[in-house]
Design a protein around this motif. Sequence first.
Motif, PDB file in Angstrom:
ATOM      1  N   ASN A   1       1.031  -1.203  -0.070  1.00 11.85           N
ATOM      2  CA  ASN A   1       0.053   0.141   0.006  1.00 11.85           C
ATOM      3  C   ASN A   1       0.789   1.367   0.009  1.00 11.85           C
ATOM      4  OD1 ASN A   1      -2.338  -1.253  -0.256  1.00 11.85           O
ATOM      5  ND2 ASN A   1      -2.666  -1.666   2.132  1.00 11.85           N
ATOM      6  N   ARG A   2       1.935   1.251   0.789  1.00 12.63           N
ATOM      7  CA  ARG A   2       2.971   2.366   0.656  1.00 12.63           C
ATOM      8  C   ARG A   2       3.441   2.498  -0.534  1.00 12.63           C
ATOM      9  NH1 ARG A   2       4.716   0.377   5.610  1.00 12.63           N
ATOM     10  NH2 ARG A   2       6.433  -0.602   4.492  1.00 12.63           N
ATOM     11  N   THR A   3       3.858   1.644  -1.156  1.00 11.76           N
ATOM     12  CA  THR A   3       4.492   1.720  -2.593  1.00 11.76           C
ATOM     13  C   THR A   3       3.406   2.304  -3.520  1.00 11.76           C
ATOM     14  OG1 THR A   3       5.913  -0.091  -2.102  1.00 11.76           O
ATOM     15  CG2 THR A   3       5.669   0.182  -4.322  1.00 11.76           C
ATOM     16  N   ALA A   4       2.178   1.774  -3.566  1.00 16.34           N
ATOM     17  CA  ALA A   4       1.101   2.129  -4.330  1.00 16.34           C
ATOM     18  C   ALA A   4       0.699   3.742  -4.160  1.00 16.34           C
ATOM     19  CB  ALA A   4      -0.394   1.335  -4.112  1.00 16.34           C
ATOM     20  N   LEU A   5       0.923   3.938  -2.807  1.00 19.44           N
ATOM     21  CA  LEU A   5       0.675   5.623  -2.462  1.00 19.44           C
ATOM     22  C   LEU A   5       1.668   6.311  -3.040  1.00 19.44           C
ATOM     23  CD1 LEU A   5      -0.913   7.577  -1.159  1.00 19.44           C
ATOM     24  CD2 LEU A   5       0.161   7.071   0.968  1.00 19.44           C
ATOM     25  N   ALA A   6       2.925   6.014  -3.044  1.00 22.33           N
ATOM     26  CA  ALA A   6       4.170   6.609  -3.586  1.00 22.33           C
ATOM     27  C   ALA A   6       3.925   6.852  -5.216  1.00 22.33           C
ATOM     28  CB  ALA A   6       5.352   6.025  -3.156  1.00 22.33           C
ATOM     29  N   SER A   7       3.475   5.631  -5.855  1.00 19.82           N
ATOM     30  CA  SER A   7       3.405   5.739  -7.331  1.00 19.82           C
ATOM     31  C   SER A   7       2.228   6.689  -7.685  1.00 19.82           C
ATOM     32  CB  SER A   7       3.129   4.267  -7.742  1.00 19.82           C
ATOM     33  OG  SER A   7       3.874   3.398  -7.294  1.00 19.82           O
ATOM     34  N   ALA A   8       1.206   6.762  -6.792  1.00 22.44           N
ATOM     35  CA  ALA A   8       0.090   7.535  -6.956  1.00 22.44           C
ATOM     36  C   ALA A   8       0.300   9.123  -7.049  1.00 22.44           C
ATOM     37  CB  ALA A   8      -1.262   7.227  -6.200  1.00 22.44           C
ATOM     38  N   ALA A   9       1.200   9.325  -6.062  1.00 22.80           N
ATOM     39  CA  ALA A   9       1.782  10.586  -5.791  1.00 22.80           C
ATOM     40  C   ALA A   9       2.789  11.193  -6.915  1.00 22.80           C
ATOM     41  CB  ALA A   9       2.565  10.646  -4.584  1.00 22.80           C
ATOM     42  N   CYS A  10       3.337  10.197  -7.567  1.00 18.90           N
ATOM     43  CA  CYS A  10       4.265  10.396  -8.559  1.00 18.90           C
ATOM     44  C   CYS A  10       3.360  10.754  -9.756  1.00 18.90           C
ATOM     45  CB  CYS A  10       5.471   9.133  -8.928  1.00 18.90           C
ATOM     46  SG  CYS A  10       6.589   9.252  -7.546  1.00 18.90           S
ATOM     47  N   ALA A  11       2.391   9.835  -9.997  1.00 20.04           N
ATOM     48  CA  ALA A  11       1.441   9.952 -11.287  1.00 20.04           C
ATOM     49  C   ALA A  11       0.900  11.521 -11.025  1.00 20.04           C
ATOM     50  CB  ALA A  11       0.275   8.901 -11.010  1.00 20.04           C
ATOM     51  N   LEU A  12       0.535  11.918 -10.211  1.00 25.54           N
ATOM     52  CA  LEU A  12      -0.109  13.168  -9.928  1.00 25.54           C
ATOM     53  C   LEU A  12       0.986  14.313 -10.106  1.00 25.54           C
ATOM     54  CD1 LEU A  12      -2.098  13.025  -6.738  1.00 25.54           C
ATOM     55  CD2 LEU A  12      -3.104  13.106  -8.932  1.00 25.54           C
ATOM     56  N   LEU A  13       2.116  14.184  -9.850  1.00 21.58           N
ATOM     57  CA  LEU A  13       3.081  14.963 -10.117  1.00 21.58           C
ATOM     58  C   LEU A  13       3.477  15.187 -11.620  1.00 21.58           C
ATOM     59  CD1 LEU A  13       5.691  14.645  -7.118  1.00 21.58           C
ATOM     60  CD2 LEU A  13       4.173  16.527  -7.300  1.00 21.58           C
ATOM     61  N   LEU A  14       3.627  13.688 -12.148  1.00 23.74           N
ATOM     62  CA  LEU A  14       3.569  13.763 -13.573  1.00 23.74           C
ATOM     63  C   LEU A  14       2.483  14.379 -14.379  1.00 23.74           C
ATOM     64  CD1 LEU A  14       5.499  10.321 -13.810  1.00 23.74           C
ATOM     65  CD2 LEU A  14       6.501  12.432 -14.372  1.00 23.74           C
ATOM     66  N   LEU A  15       1.473  14.371 -14.018  1.00 24.74           N
ATOM     67  CA  LEU A  15       0.064  14.878 -14.697  1.00 24.74           C
ATOM     68  C   LEU A  15       0.367  16.571 -14.436  1.00 24.74           C
ATOM     69  CD1 LEU A  15      -2.994  12.498 -13.747  1.00 24.74           C
ATOM     70  CD2 LEU A  15      -2.265  13.171 -15.957  1.00 24.74           C
TER      71      LEU A  15
END
Length: 94
Positions: A17-31
């Motif tokens: 879950n922590r890894t998924a949350l970090a990936s989601a945060a990176c996706a938002l920054l890339l967006l």
Amino acid sequence: MKRDSGLQPERTNLAWNRTALASAACALLLLHVAARRGWGLATVPAVCTAVVAVTLVVLGRHRHLSTTGPRVLLLVAVLVTVACVSAFPLVTLP
């Protein structure tokens, strides 16, 4: 006799879950970067990272990760690689 698995499954689930949350945060920054650059090809790393985040959430929900086939893990590895390679020019070029 019931086997006591201790806290290991919970720790594993929390790590996914922590890894998924970090990936989601990176996706938002890339967006955000893609929106500032006019979308186009800049959305590729954001979409790949978002797919990775969703895949990690789904994998984290499985109780027995050993049942996860190598194809799914290969898909995650390929998506992460594509996201990193395609994000490199976005991050380094002005």
